[in-house]
Structure formats: structure tokens, C-alpha cells
Design an enzyme around this catalytic site. Structure first.
Site, PDB file in Angstrom:
ATOM      1  N   GLY A  18       0.097   8.313  -6.152  1.00 17.97           N
ATOM      2  CA  GLY A  18       0.273   9.652  -5.751  1.00 17.97           C
ATOM      3  C   GLY A  18       1.054  10.527  -6.746  1.00 17.97           C
ATOM      4  O   GLY A  18       0.599  11.423  -7.041  1.00 17.97           O
TER       5      GLY A  18
ATOM      6  N   GLY B 259       2.342   1.488  -3.473  1.00 16.71           N
ATOM      7  CA  GLY B 259       1.434   1.779  -4.240  1.00 16.71           C
ATOM      8  C   GLY B 259       0.874   3.326  -4.224  1.00 16.71           C
ATOM      9  O   GLY B 259       0.562   3.776  -5.056  1.00 16.71           O
ATOM     10  N   GLU B 260       0.824   3.935  -2.788  1.00 19.64           N
ATOM     11  CA  GLU B 260       0.510   5.091  -2.915  1.00 19.64           C
ATOM     12  C   GLU B 260       1.347   6.077  -3.343  1.00 19.64           C
ATOM     13  O   GLU B 260       1.117   7.100  -3.809  1.00 19.64           O
ATOM     14  CB  GLU B 260       0.013   5.446  -1.347  1.00 19.64           C
ATOM     15  CG  GLU B 260      -1.362   4.698  -0.920  1.00 19.64           C
ATOM     16  CD  GLU B 260      -1.609   5.058   0.453  1.00 19.64           C
ATOM     17  OE1 GLU B 260      -0.906   5.765   1.213  1.00 19.64           O
ATOM     18  OE2 GLU B 260      -2.678   4.607   0.938  1.00 19.64           O
ATOM     19  N   MET B 261       2.649   5.687  -3.147  1.00 20.77           N
ATOM     20  CA  MET B 261       3.727   6.434  -3.626  1.00 20.77           C
ATOM     21  C   MET B 261       3.794   6.641  -5.049  1.00 20.77           C
ATOM     22  O   MET B 261       3.784   7.858  -5.623  1.00 20.77           O
ATOM     23  CB  MET B 261       5.217   6.027  -3.079  1.00 20.77           C
ATOM     24  CG  MET B 261       5.351   6.168  -1.507  1.00 20.77           C
ATOM     25  SD  MET B 261       5.495   7.973  -0.991  1.00 20.77           S
ATOM     26  CE  MET B 261       6.958   8.124  -1.716  1.00 20.77           C
TER      27      MET B 261
ATOM     28  N   GLY C  65       0.749  -1.088  -0.081  1.00 20.29           N
ATOM     29  CA  GLY C  65      -0.160  -0.175  -0.017  1.00 20.29           C
ATOM     30  C   GLY C  65       0.869   1.297   0.069  1.00 20.29           C
ATOM     31  O   GLY C  65       0.475   2.223  -0.663  1.00 20.29           O
TER      32      GLY C  65
END
Length: 28
Positions: free
Chosen positions: A24, A19-21, A16
């Protein structure tokens, strides 16, 4: 139950977080 949650958080926090990095950065 608690141990399973800890292992789940470890696995999903790694995926996560990365993935967010990535998502984003691409989204922004």
C-alpha cells in the site's frame, strides 16, 4: 476445521497485514 481456520488466519493476517502495509505504501 475451526482450529485450522484460526491458525490460517493468524498466519495470513500477519503476512497479509505487513504485505498490505508495504504494498500500500509503495503503491501510493
Amino acid at each position: 476445521s475451526l482450529q485450522a481456520a484460526t491458525e490460517w488466519l493468524k498466519a495470513n493476517n500477519q503476512r497479509g497485514f505487513l504485505g498490505e502495509m508495504g504494498a500500500g505504501s509503495n503503491a501510493d
